[in-house]
Write an enzyme that holds these catalytic residues in place. Structure first.
Site, mmCIF file in Angstrom:
data_model
loop_
_atom_site.group_PDB
_atom_site.id
_atom_site.type_symbol
_atom_site.label_atom_id
_atom_site.label_comp_id
_atom_site.label_asym_id
_atom_site.label_seq_id
_atom_site.Cartn_x
_atom_site.Cartn_y
_atom_site.Cartn_z
ATOM 1 N N TYR A 103 9.112 15.488 2.989
ATOM 2 C CA TYR A 103 7.905 14.685 2.829
ATOM 3 C C TYR A 103 6.907 15.071 3.931
ATOM 4 O O TYR A 103 7.273 15.141 5.113
ATOM 5 C CB TYR A 103 8.260 13.198 2.914
ATOM 6 C CG TYR A 103 7.059 12.303 2.840
ATOM 7 C CD1 TYR A 103 6.340 12.186 1.652
ATOM 8 C CD2 TYR A 103 6.616 11.586 3.949
ATOM 9 C CE1 TYR A 103 5.215 11.386 1.583
ATOM 10 C CE2 TYR A 103 5.495 10.784 3.877
ATOM 11 C CZ TYR A 103 4.796 10.692 2.689
ATOM 12 O OH TYR A 103 3.690 9.897 2.619
ATOM 13 N N ASP A 175 17.041 10.373 3.900
ATOM 14 C CA ASP A 175 15.905 9.723 3.246
ATOM 15 C C ASP A 175 16.245 9.621 1.757
ATOM 16 O O ASP A 175 16.293 10.622 1.046
ATOM 17 C CB ASP A 175 14.647 10.560 3.481
ATOM 18 C CG ASP A 175 13.377 9.912 2.912
ATOM 19 O OD1 ASP A 175 13.498 9.140 1.944
ATOM 20 O OD2 ASP A 175 12.282 10.202 3.422
ATOM 21 N N LYS A 200 7.955 3.180 -2.939
ATOM 22 C CA LYS A 200 8.203 3.960 -4.151
ATOM 23 C C LYS A 200 9.128 3.201 -5.105
ATOM 24 O O LYS A 200 8.745 2.150 -5.586
ATOM 25 C CB LYS A 200 8.743 5.341 -3.754
ATOM 26 C CG LYS A 200 8.049 5.973 -2.519
ATOM 27 C CD LYS A 200 6.602 6.361 -2.771
ATOM 28 C CE LYS A 200 5.834 6.717 -1.499
ATOM 29 N NZ LYS A 200 6.413 7.719 -0.616
HETATM 30 C C1 LIG Z 1 6.295 8.122 0.768
HETATM 31 C C2 LIG Z 1 7.459 8.708 1.470
HETATM 32 C C3 LIG Z 1 7.707 8.452 2.826
HETATM 33 C C4 LIG Z 1 6.744 7.634 3.704
HETATM 34 O O1 LIG Z 1 6.718 6.303 3.325
HETATM 35 P P1 LIG Z 1 5.409 5.351 3.431
HETATM 36 O O2 LIG Z 1 5.897 4.086 2.835
HETATM 37 O O3 LIG Z 1 4.326 6.014 2.664
HETATM 38 O O4 LIG Z 1 5.076 5.237 4.876
HETATM 39 C C5 LIG Z 1 8.859 8.990 3.413
HETATM 40 N N1 LIG Z 1 9.711 9.755 2.696
HETATM 41 C C6 LIG Z 1 9.491 10.028 1.396
HETATM 42 C C7 LIG Z 1 10.467 10.876 0.654
HETATM 43 C C8 LIG Z 1 8.365 9.525 0.730
HETATM 44 O O5 LIG Z 1 8.148 9.832 -0.556
#
Ligand SMILES: *Cc1c(COP(=O)(O)O)cnc(C)c1O
Length: 384
Positions: A103, A175, A200
């Site tokens: 990311y 993640d 997400k």
């Molecule tokens: C969007 C995202 C993030 C960051 O998260 P935010 O809520 O936008 O701060 C981190 N890792 C992945 C894989 C993401 O898609």
């Protein structure tokens, strides 16, 4: 917590949630308060000040712990705030080995923020997890992975990474934003910390920015909680409530994301103007065997290239879709379309990006849960 005796679909709805003690409200109220009245100094009901604890947040944190098969959950104001807290476990001189398809915001906080504090990051290819061994030094403290990755949908073997982390006294951070606990539970495979951008799939409705960490070790939880309370990246109670409401339908949403994702991946693969289709469910995906081993489904994230591999060809498709909205982010009920080379990954030099497979025509889809025939019709008229 007894919640862990239930199956995921039940936990998503009930875990952590108790009827409100004052009224019996079945839905957790939004405790919109900054402080709590004490009967005498130190004589309180477990809540003193809302940076430290909030009852709406407590319920969400317990739910997050249960659905990721952890013991402790922590909620943050964003996914990046959660990442920031994990980074603060480190000290100058420490090293982190990171998967190289990542990311963009995570790459940015590592290289542009924490590198300034004397922490060293190595971004490496983890198609074969054993490659990590070539980069471990006495100073390596963390291995940081994202799987499947964004936007190239690479898959990394979580269990193999966990074994390497354990053998070298490192923490494995995974993640899990793309997969969500419906498709994969990294703590079960040996990861130490699961990280989410709950913005997400967990939130699922594109109406909140939120982050989370889940661990299965009380001492690690205490360190992270100390960092969170000291640095202050806490979420508001209304946002906690939105995420709590979102996760109640994670299983039904993800099931449909998977079905629609599969149908669109297969449709694109047979399209004469489409080049490569990247979707972890295809048997000829480079690490499909690992995906099959560690995931319970393949999700609704798809990237594809066009045979006419030019920016213009990609931009023309992006301009024409009507249902697929052109936007950053992913994981909501509505379908989104994006162009990594000019949007999320625009800051990576062109040569570097193309070397890694992120070519000019690469288009990323976050397939939503609309009617599949409408989605395919939309792509049909846009690709031509
Ligand atoms: C969007 C995202 C993030 C960051 O998260 P935010 O809520 O936008 O701060 C981190 N890792 C992945 C894989 C993401 O898609």
């Amino acid at each position: 917590m007894a919640d862990n005796n239930y199956k995921l679909d039940t936990k998503l709805i009930h875990a952590g949630v108790v009827p409100d003690p004052t009224t019996g409200a079945i839905m957790t109220p939004i405790y919109q308060t900054s402080t709590y009245v004490q009967a005498a100094p130190g004589d309180h009901k477990g809540y003193e000040y809302a940076r430290t604890q909030n009852p709406t947040r407590t319920v969400l944190q317990n739910a997050l712990a249960a659905i990721e098969n952890g013991t402790h959950g922590l909620s943050f104001g964003s996914g990046m705030a959660a990442t920031d807290a994990v980074m603060k476990l480190l000290q100058p001189g420490d090293e982190v080995i990171v998967s190289n398809d990542l990311y963009g915001g995570t790459y940015r906080i590592m290289t542009k923020v924490f590198a300034n504090y004397g922490i060293r990051f190595q971004f490496i290819d983890m198609h074969d997890a054993q490659n990590i061994n070539n980069f471990i030094t006495a100073n390596t403290k963390m291995i940081w992975i994202e799987t499947p990755t964004n936007p190239l949908l690479n898959v990394i073997d979580i269990e193999a990474c966990a074994k390497i982390a354990k053998a070298n006294n490192c923490l494995l951070i995974c993640d899990n934003t793309f997969a969500s606990p419906y498709l994969q539970t990294p703590l079960d495979l040996g990861a130490d910390i699961v990280l989410h951008s709950a913005t997400k799939y967990l939130g699922g409705h594109s109406d909140v920015v939120h982050g989370a960490l889940i661990v299965k070790d009380a001492a690690l939880d205490e360190k992270l909680r100390f960092i969170q309370n000291s640095c202050g990246a806490v979420p508001g109670p209304h946002d906690c409530w939105l995420v709590l409401r979102g996760i109640k339908t994670l299983h039904v949403r993800m099931q449909r994301h998977c079905e629609n994702g599969e149908a669109i991946a297969k449709y694109l693969r047979n399209h004469p103007k489409v080049g490569k289709v990247l979707w972890v469910g295809f048997e000829d995906h480079p690490n499909h065997a690992i995906a099959k081993k560690q995931m319970r489904g393949y999700g609704g994230m798809i990237s594809f290239t066009l045979k006419d591999d030019s920016m213009d060809a990609a931009l023309s498709v992006l301009k024409k879709t009507q249902l697929f909205a052109l936007a950053e982010s992913l994981g909501g009920v509505e379908s989104l379309i994006g162009h990594p080379a000019s949007m999320t990954h625009g800051s990576i030099p062109r040569e570097e990006r193309i070397k890694n497979g992120l070519v000019d025509s690469l288009i990323r889809l976050s397939v939503g849960i609309e009617d599949i025939s409408d989605l395919i019709k939309d792509l049909e008229q846009a690709i031509g």
